[in-house]
Design a protein around this motif. Structure first.
Motif, short mmCIF file in Angstrom:
data_model
loop_
_atom_site.label_atom_id
_atom_site.label_comp_id
_atom_site.label_asym_id
_atom_site.label_seq_id
_atom_site.Cartn_x
_atom_site.Cartn_y
_atom_site.Cartn_z
N GLY A 69 3.19 62.96 -38.64
CA GLY A 69 2.23 62.50 -37.04
C GLY A 69 2.32 60.98 -36.97
N LEU A 70 3.42 60.83 -37.00
CA LEU A 70 3.63 59.43 -36.01
C LEU A 70 4.07 59.14 -34.68
N ARG A 71 3.08 58.14 -34.37
CA ARG A 71 4.27 58.47 -32.62
C ARG A 71 4.88 56.92 -32.21
N THR A 72 6.06 57.11 -31.02
CA THR A 72 6.64 55.37 -31.38
C THR A 72 5.51 54.78 -31.42
N GLY A 73 6.71 54.00 -31.94
CA GLY A 73 6.00 52.26 -32.57
C GLY A 73 4.71 52.17 -33.64
N GLU A 74 3.93 53.39 -33.69
CA GLU A 74 3.36 53.46 -35.25
C GLU A 74 4.05 53.25 -35.86
N THR A 75 3.40 52.69 -37.18
CA THR A 75 4.26 52.00 -38.52
C THR A 75 3.69 52.84 -39.72
N ALA A 76 3.88 52.96 -40.48
CA ALA A 76 4.01 53.21 -41.94
C ALA A 76 4.24 52.76 -43.51
N THR A 77 3.47 53.11 -44.00
CA THR A 77 4.48 52.37 -45.51
C THR A 77 4.34 53.40 -46.80
N TYR A 78 5.45 53.89 -46.97
CA TYR A 78 6.08 54.57 -48.64
C TYR A 78 7.00 53.39 -48.96
N GLU A 103 7.66 48.92 -52.34
CA GLU A 103 7.09 49.48 -50.37
C GLU A 103 8.14 49.20 -49.53
N PHE A 104 8.24 50.21 -49.08
CA PHE A 104 8.87 50.17 -47.28
C PHE A 104 7.54 49.90 -46.25
N GLU A 105 8.22 49.44 -45.18
CA GLU A 105 7.70 49.07 -44.03
C GLU A 105 8.14 50.11 -42.92
N ILE A 106 7.60 51.27 -42.53
CA ILE A 106 8.76 52.21 -41.78
C ILE A 106 8.28 51.76 -39.93
N THR A 107 8.86 51.35 -39.18
CA THR A 107 8.10 52.15 -37.30
C THR A 107 9.37 53.03 -37.15
N VAL A 108 7.85 53.99 -35.61
CA VAL A 108 9.08 55.21 -35.52
C VAL A 108 9.76 54.77 -33.88
N LEU A 109 10.66 54.31 -33.73
CA LEU A 109 10.89 53.87 -32.78
C LEU A 109 10.97 54.68 -31.85
N ALA A 110 12.12 56.11 -32.12
CA ALA A 110 12.48 57.84 -31.21
C ALA A 110 12.44 58.47 -32.13
N PHE A 111 11.74 59.97 -30.86
CA PHE A 111 11.35 61.55 -31.76
C PHE A 111 11.98 62.18 -30.63
N GLU A 112 12.89 62.86 -31.61
CA GLU A 112 12.90 64.30 -30.35
C GLU A 112 13.41 65.40 -31.22
N PRO A 113 13.19 67.10 -30.96
CA PRO A 113 13.88 68.08 -31.13
C PRO A 113 15.08 67.89 -31.34
N PHE A 114 14.98 68.06 -32.89
CA PHE A 114 16.94 68.46 -32.96
C PHE A 114 17.66 69.33 -32.81
N THR A 115 18.68 70.10 -32.03
CA THR A 115 19.32 70.46 -31.28
C THR A 115 20.76 71.00 -31.71
N GLY A 116 20.70 70.87 -32.87
CA GLY A 116 22.14 71.63 -34.11
C GLY A 116 22.67 69.89 -33.32
#
Length: 158
Positions: free
Chosen positions: A129-138, A145-158
Motif C-alpha cells: 500500500g505504500l507509494r514512492t517516497g513513503e517510509t515504513a518500519t518493520y 527494527e528497519f526503516e525502509i523507503t519505497v524508491l520505485a515499484f512496477e508490475p512484474f512481467t517476468g
C-alpha cells in the motif's frame, strides 16, 4: 499468479513428471547394478533425490490446482502483490534492495538475483500500500527494527 508464472510452473511440473522422473529412475537403476544396496551411497542419494522430486511434484500440483490467474495491476498507485519493488534502508539510497512481492513459489520463475517476499512477510507487509517516497518500519528476524523507503515499484512481467 500471472499467466507467465503459471505457465512456467506448469512447464516445471511437466518436466518433473516426464524427463525428471526418467532421469532419477535411470540413476536408481544404475546404482542398483553396483551391487549391495545397504552400503551403496549412490543408490541412497538417488532415492533421496526421487523423494524430493516427488514432493515438489505434489507441491506444484496442489498450487496449480488452487491458483488464481491474474495480471499485475496496470494502475500502479501503490505497492501490491505482483510488483517488483525497490526500497532503500534507513534513508540511505546507496543501500537498496529490489524484490518481487508475491508467492515464494515464484522464486524459480524469476531472475535468480531477484528475491521474492510474500505479502505476509514482515518486509512485504510493511511495503503493502505504500507509494514512492513513503517510509515504513518493520521488524527483522533478529528483532531489529528497519526503516525502509519505497524508491520505485512496477508490475512484474517476468
Amino acid at each position: 499468479l500471472t499467466q507467465d508464472a503459471f505457465d512456467k510452473l506448469s512447464a516445471e511440473l511437466e518436466y518433473l513428471k516426464g524427463e525428471g522422473r526418467q532421469a532419477v529412475s535411470r540413476k536408481i537403476a544404475q546404482a542398483r547394478e553396483e551391487g549391495d544396496l545397504s552400503e551403496n551411497g549412490g543408490y541412497h542419494a538417488a532415492r533421496e533425490e526421487q523423494g524430493h522430486q516427488e514432493a515438489r511434484i505434489r507441491t506444484l500440483e496442489a498450487m496449480l490446482r488452487q491458483a488464481h490467474i491474474g495480471e499485475p495491476p496496470e494502475d500502479c498507485q501503490a505497492v501490491a502483490p505482483g510488483m517488483k519493488v525497490t526500497v532503500c534502508y534507513d534513508g540511505d539510497e546507496d543501500d537498496t534492495d529490489t524484490f518481487l512481492l508475491g508467492s515464494r513459489e515464484l522464486k524459480g520463475t524469476t531472475d535468480a538475483a531477484l528475491d521474492v517476499y510474500s505479502p505476509q512477510s514482515p518486509l512485504g507487509a510493511a511495503v503493502m500500500g505504500l507509494r514512492t517516497g513513503e517510509t515504513a518500519t518493520y521488524q527483522g528476524p533478529t528483532g531489529a527494527e528497519f526503516e525502509i523507503t519505497v524508491l520505485a515499484f512496477e508490475p512484474f512481467t517476468g
